[in-house]
Design an enzyme around this catalytic site. Structure first.
Site, mmCIF file in Angstrom:
data_model
loop_
_atom_site.group_PDB
_atom_site.id
_atom_site.type_symbol
_atom_site.label_atom_id
_atom_site.label_comp_id
_atom_site.label_asym_id
_atom_site.label_seq_id
_atom_site.Cartn_x
_atom_site.Cartn_y
_atom_site.Cartn_z
ATOM 1 N N TYR A 81 0.868 -1.241 0.060
ATOM 2 C CA TYR A 81 -0.099 -0.025 -0.071
ATOM 3 C C TYR A 81 0.641 1.194 -0.095
ATOM 4 C CZ TYR A 81 -3.605 3.313 0.961
ATOM 5 O OH TYR A 81 -4.518 4.371 0.882
ATOM 6 N N PHE A 133 -8.145 20.610 -25.115
ATOM 7 C CA PHE A 133 -8.422 19.166 -25.008
ATOM 8 C C PHE A 133 -9.900 19.151 -24.163
ATOM 9 C CE2 PHE A 133 -8.429 14.771 -23.851
ATOM 10 C CZ PHE A 133 -8.259 14.126 -24.959
ATOM 11 N N THR A 134 -10.463 18.052 -24.433
ATOM 12 C CA THR A 134 -11.992 17.963 -23.766
ATOM 13 C C THR A 134 -11.712 18.036 -22.254
ATOM 14 O OG1 THR A 134 -11.611 15.436 -24.229
ATOM 15 C CG2 THR A 134 -12.955 16.870 -26.026
ATOM 16 N N ASP A 224 1.045 19.625 -21.586
ATOM 17 C CA ASP A 224 0.233 18.216 -21.715
ATOM 18 C C ASP A 224 1.174 17.269 -22.578
ATOM 19 O OD1 ASP A 224 -1.448 15.986 -22.528
ATOM 20 O OD2 ASP A 224 -3.209 17.174 -22.318
ATOM 21 N N LYS A 267 -1.335 6.701 -23.768
ATOM 22 C CA LYS A 267 -0.825 6.925 -25.205
ATOM 23 C C LYS A 267 0.698 6.570 -25.399
ATOM 24 C CE LYS A 267 -4.851 9.177 -24.546
ATOM 25 N NZ LYS A 267 -5.267 10.383 -24.099
ATOM 26 N N ARG A 392 -14.649 14.348 -33.948
ATOM 27 C CA ARG A 392 -13.718 15.353 -33.279
ATOM 28 C C ARG A 392 -14.430 16.546 -34.139
ATOM 29 N NH1 ARG A 392 -13.224 14.008 -28.482
ATOM 30 N NH2 ARG A 392 -11.613 12.903 -27.470
ATOM 31 N N PHE A 459 -19.886 14.277 -25.842
ATOM 32 C CA PHE A 459 -19.776 13.397 -26.924
ATOM 33 C C PHE A 459 -19.686 11.972 -26.273
ATOM 34 C CE2 PHE A 459 -15.257 12.791 -25.732
ATOM 35 C CZ PHE A 459 -14.970 13.872 -24.663
HETATM 36 C C1 PLP Z 1 -6.358 11.257 -23.365
HETATM 37 C C2 PLP Z 1 -5.817 12.626 -23.214
HETATM 38 C C3 PLP Z 1 -5.904 13.031 -21.968
HETATM 39 C C4 PLP Z 1 -6.726 12.489 -20.881
HETATM 40 O O1 PLP Z 1 -6.259 11.507 -20.635
HETATM 41 P P1 PLP Z 1 -7.027 10.057 -19.762
HETATM 42 O O2 PLP Z 1 -5.984 9.060 -19.402
HETATM 43 O O3 PLP Z 1 -8.036 9.922 -20.911
HETATM 44 O O4 PLP Z 1 -7.870 10.584 -18.662
HETATM 45 C C5 PLP Z 1 -5.535 14.768 -21.902
HETATM 46 N N1 PLP Z 1 -4.950 15.127 -22.560
HETATM 47 C C6 PLP Z 1 -4.624 14.691 -23.857
HETATM 48 C C7 PLP Z 1 -3.912 15.372 -25.261
HETATM 49 C C8 PLP Z 1 -5.023 13.351 -24.266
HETATM 50 O O5 PLP Z 1 -4.840 12.882 -25.597
#
Ligand code: PLP
Length: 470
Positions: A81, A133-134, A224, A267, A392, A459
């Protein structure tokens, strides 16, 4: 040499630097089956069952294939933990590959965005960024901030061949600083390989200038860095002075021009779940950990299990071990993109890092944006071949939180995101055949209307029905 290949081999076509050890069956379906499935999913590809999908290009997020070494790492994960050995392995990997001393692990990227937004944004603040970004914008607004787009104009033009469409427009950024004052701007959010612009990179020259401008005003630069590896590849290929630098060196240089980063490890990092916030300032990291224990988990696991962290540490090292991984990854994306370009299908150019983006506004020019052309095109491609893609465009852009009006993004796109190390060149051929087929029948595709519109991040769960377009 900067990587595993000698220079006289560079003229050869890209190929995967791996062979396949395990395979997974996928379902082939009939058109009749897919018509029913798309109607049941209310014309939203997010609501399809994965079993009804043949080639899944919905997202490159969490869909990568792990290596044999990553699977082996799962077995040695330490599930303590507190103080898990796997956390320290991850911390070392982040320090070595990204260069940030402070690691705050989270369950995925949005967990890191949540913590960062909560520790830095006060109600009324303004956060400039190179395109929204969303989830990033959601957390900025949720903390009481307002996002302002400062990306260069070329990013909003699918046909512009600018090599760095992810660049920050320094004049736009200066204007935001002049208008609101640096004290209302806690940080600028700089996305590497900008997702919603079509996977487009920014240059190191631009990032350096952005960092210098922000430093003069006491504004932090938060990356990011979710797709920073792919950005590093494009810098190596396109920016003068970097062709003999490895992507590993370039990635470190990107991060050196920032105060911290949020990363979705689903990613570049080659794992199915995970993420982190990484920082330079220990004081800021302390604040972040304070919130982490309430929202994610203890500071040595965030939202991840020990085995998740172990596989992630391995994925982070693997992605930069040689340049061959990212060369093949982007080589496959470009292979698909170039096939579509040769067939006359309008796509965002230059081809981006993580997928090919169809210009739905141009393909379905008879469908007005209020009738969701990209959403309709994604549904039509699924029905044609079982290939799943994602909207998108206006649906993803959502509504202005104050006026309630739709955002009307210039880019109305369908994204064909390519999972890493999962599909073959033959799969890409099938995808291209289907998109070309749907493109040739584009006049028969009508628009959609909402039958259910969620308030937040609409979306994901929205439902639609076909509507006649005049
Ligand atoms: C996927 C993504 C996020 C969010 O990450 P999650 O792991 O899906 O929560 C943030 N910024 C970018 C550019 C992304 O592609």
């Amino acid at each position: 040499m900067s990587d595993g290949m000698s220079s006289n081999e560079h003229h050869r076509s890209w190929a995967e630097p791996f062979r396949i050890k395990v395979v997974e069956a996928i379902t082939m379906t009939t058109r009749e089956h897919r018509e029913v499935a798309m109607a049941e999913a209310a014309w939203n590809t997010f609501l399809l069952r994965a079993e009804d999908v043949y080639i899944d290009l919905l997202t490159d997020s969490g869909t990568s294939a792990m290596s044999d070494r990553q699977w082996a790492a799962l077995m040695v994960g330490d599930e303590a933990y507190a103080g898990s050995r796997s956390f320290y392995h991850l911390e070392d990997a982040v320090r070595d590959v990204y260069g940030y001393p402070e690691l705050v692990p989270t369950h995925q990227g949005r967990g890191a965005e949540h913590i960062l937004s909560q520790i830095l944004i006060k109600p009324g603040d303004v956060i400039p960024g190179n395109m929204y970004f969303t989830t990033t914008r959601f957390h900025q607004e949720h903390a009481g901030g307002t996002f302002v787009d400062v990306i260069i104009d070329e990013a909003h033009d699918p046909a512009s061949l600018h090599p760095f469409k992810g660049n920050v427009d320094l004049a736009k950024l200066q204007a935001v600083i002049d208008e609101h004052g640096p004290e209302r701007i806690p940080y600028i959010s700089v996305e590497t390989n900008v997702n919603l612009a079509g996977g487009q990179p920014l240059s190191l020259e631009n990032l350096r200038a952005t960092y210098a401008l922000c430093e003069r005003h006491g504004i932090l630069v938060m990356l990011d860095a979710t797709r920073a590896l792919e950005n590093a590849w494009f810098i190596q290929q396109r920016e003068p002075g970097y062709s003999d630098h490895s992507v590993k060196e370039i990635l470190l240089e990107i991060c050196a021009n920032s105060d911290g980063a949020t990363v979705s490890s689903k990613k570049d990092n080659l794992v199915n779940i995970g993420g982190f916030l990484a920082l330079r300032d220990p004081e800021l990291a302390r604040k972040a950990r304070g919130l982490l224990v309430a929202f994610e988990g203890l500071h040595t696991y965030g939202g991840m299990s020990g085995r998740d962290m172990e596989a992630l540490a391995e994925g982070i090292r693997e992605m930069v071990e040689t340049d061959d991984h990212v060369r093949a990854r982007i080589g496959q994306v470009e292979y698909l993109g170039n096939k579509l370009i040769s067939a006359g299908v309008p796509v965002v150019v230059p081809i981006g890092g993580h997928g090919v983006f169809l210009d739905a506004r141009s393909i379905l020019s008879h469908v007005p944006q209020e009738r969701f052309p990209a959403q309709a095109l994604a549904a039509a491609i699924y029905v044609d071949s079982g290939v799943r893609t994602m909207e998108r465009g206006i649906v993803s852009a959502g509504r202005d939180t104050r006026t309630g009006e739709n955002h009307y993004p210039k880019l109305e796109l369908v994204r064909l995101a390519i999972p890493r190390r999962v599909y073959t060149q033959a799969h890409m051929d099938v995808v291209a055949e289907s998109v070309v087929e749907v493109h040739s029948q584009r006049e028969s595709i009508g628009g959609l209307q909402f039958t259910y519109e969620p308030e937040e991040l609409r979306f994901f769960l929205a439902r639609f029905a076909p509507v006649a377009v005049a």
